[in-house]
Scaffold this active site. Structure first.
Site, PDB file in Angstrom:
ATOM      1  N   SER A  77      28.928  71.345  50.969  1.00 45.90           N
ATOM      2  CA  SER A  77      28.086  72.191  50.122  1.00 45.90           C
ATOM      3  C   SER A  77      26.873  72.721  50.882  1.00 45.90           C
ATOM      4  O   SER A  77      26.414  72.125  51.859  1.00 45.90           O
ATOM      5  CB  SER A  77      27.591  71.395  48.915  1.00 45.90           C
TER       6      SER A  77
HETATM    7  N1  SAH Z   1      30.238  66.249  48.739  1.00 44.83           N
HETATM    8  C1  SAH Z   1      30.968  67.006  49.720  1.00 44.83           C
HETATM    9  C2  SAH Z   1      31.463  68.332  49.218  1.00 44.83           C
HETATM   10  C3  SAH Z   1      32.746  68.120  48.597  1.00 44.83           C
HETATM   11  S1  SAH Z   1      33.802  69.434  48.221  1.00 44.83           S
HETATM   12  C4  SAH Z   1      30.195  67.196  51.010  1.00 44.83           C
HETATM   13  O1  SAH Z   1      29.012  66.907  51.062  1.00 44.83           O
HETATM   14  O2  SAH Z   1      30.828  67.588  51.990  1.00 44.83           O
HETATM   15  C5  SAH Z   1      34.675  68.596  46.918  1.00 44.83           C
HETATM   16  C6  SAH Z   1      35.550  67.446  47.342  1.00 44.83           C
HETATM   17  O3  SAH Z   1      36.091  66.881  46.156  1.00 44.83           O
HETATM   18  C7  SAH Z   1      36.731  67.841  48.207  1.00 44.83           C
HETATM   19  O4  SAH Z   1      36.714  67.092  49.381  1.00 44.83           O
HETATM   20  C8  SAH Z   1      37.935  67.488  47.343  1.00 44.83           C
HETATM   21  O5  SAH Z   1      39.039  67.023  48.077  1.00 44.83           O
HETATM   22  C9  SAH Z   1      37.382  66.407  46.458  1.00 44.83           C
HETATM   23  N2  SAH Z   1      38.090  66.200  45.200  1.00 44.83           N
HETATM   24  C10 SAH Z   1      38.630  67.128  44.374  1.00 44.83           C
HETATM   25  N3  SAH Z   1      39.194  66.528  43.314  1.00 44.83           N
HETATM   26  C11 SAH Z   1      39.002  65.191  43.464  1.00 44.83           C
HETATM   27  C12 SAH Z   1      39.341  64.065  42.695  1.00 44.83           C
HETATM   28  N4  SAH Z   1      40.016  64.152  41.558  1.00 44.83           N
HETATM   29  N5  SAH Z   1      38.976  62.848  43.150  1.00 44.83           N
HETATM   30  C13 SAH Z   1      38.298  62.722  44.312  1.00 44.83           C
HETATM   31  N6  SAH Z   1      37.952  63.767  45.088  1.00 44.83           N
HETATM   32  C14 SAH Z   1      38.288  64.980  44.669  1.00 44.83           C
END
Ligand code: SAH
Length: 235
Positions: A77
């Site tokens: 993000s």
């Molecule tokens: N916090 C992260 C940004 C994440 S983007 C950072 O600082 O880099 C969102 C993430 O959520 C992705 O990696 C995706 O794979 C994960 N995601 C999506 N659905 C999910 C779920 N049901 N359970 C766990 N992770 C999930």
């Protein structure tokens, strides 16, 4: 210029010094002018080496004012959004925090410098393992990573003081509402592909939720492995 802590950098003009200056610029130009004022959040954003969390090919953009690709169609993000969510979560040093969506691990790392323990869930094994390796390298030992579907909450029955979902969802997962302790805050982007609002939920002692609108955002989707409930039936 204000001091956000940790000024003990070496001044040899080496790479660490350059990253440090970029972080200072990020804090001064991207975060403070947009209203990030929580000292602990600013200090942590100053401390955590964001460039360690972005893929090699993207490192030079690490402190840019935007999201970056991290592979598997996912993103790290924008720094401001990480800070905004951390600030909205009203963290305290003794908070026990659950994050859904580890991704690169960066936001979990930022949280981990402010609170006691961070629990983070990622459904992509590759991303989770990569994040674990970075945490080990940086000696961030208060972050626990679980590989699985975060819509089901943390696998053990526990209550969390704060919950942050870093992926958009049409409905706030009921399992997470249940794992939020009374007196706790949850920060989550709610909406569809086109329009998402970042909400802060406060759970009152009687279990009811108070909702606050923090503005429009754009996130990758939260994947509901067993299907998403009807948006009209949820929060
Ligand atoms: N916090 C992260 C940004 C994440 S983007 C950072 O600082 O880099 C969102 C993430 O959520 C992705 O990696 C995706 O794979 C994960 N995601 C999506 N659905 C999910 C779920 N049901 N359970 C766990 N992770 C999930």
């Amino acid at each position: 210029m204000a001091n956000y802590g940790n000024d003990t950098q070496d001044k040899n003009g080496n790479m660490e010094d350059i990253w440090y200056r970029r972080r200072r610029e990020m804090v001064d130009k991207q975060l403070i002018p947009r209203g990030i004022k929580d000292r602990a959040v600013l200090r942590s954003m100053m401390e955590v080496p964001r460039h360690e969390f972005v893929p090699d090919g993207e490192k030079r953009f690490a402190y840019r004012d935007g999201p970056l690709p991290i592979g598997l169609g996912q993103t790290i993000s924008q720094p401001y959004i990480v800070a905004l969510m951390a600030q909205a979560a009203k963290l305290t040093p003794d908070s026990c925090v659950l994050e859904i969506g580890t991704g690169s691990g960066y936001s979990a790392a930022v949280l981990s410098r402010i609170v006691e323990t961070v629990y983070t869930v990622e459904r992509h094994r590759k991303l989770a393992e990569r994040a674990r390796r970075i945490f080990d390298r940086l000696n961030y030992s208060n972050i626990k990573v679980h590989i699985g579907d975060g819509t089901k909450g943390w696998p053990e029955k526990m209550l969390f003081d704060r919950i942050i979902i870093t992926a958009r969802t049409p409905v706030v997962p009921q399992a997470l509402v249940e794992q939020l302790a009374p007196g706790g805050y949850m920060v989550v982007p709610v909406g569809d592909e086109v329009f998402q609002t970042l909400f802060q939920f406060y759970k009152k002692e009687d279990g009811s939720l108070v909702k606050k609108d923090l503005g429009t955002v754009r996130f990758v989707p939260l994947v509901w492995e067993d299907g998403c409930p009807d948006p009209n039936s949820g929060l």
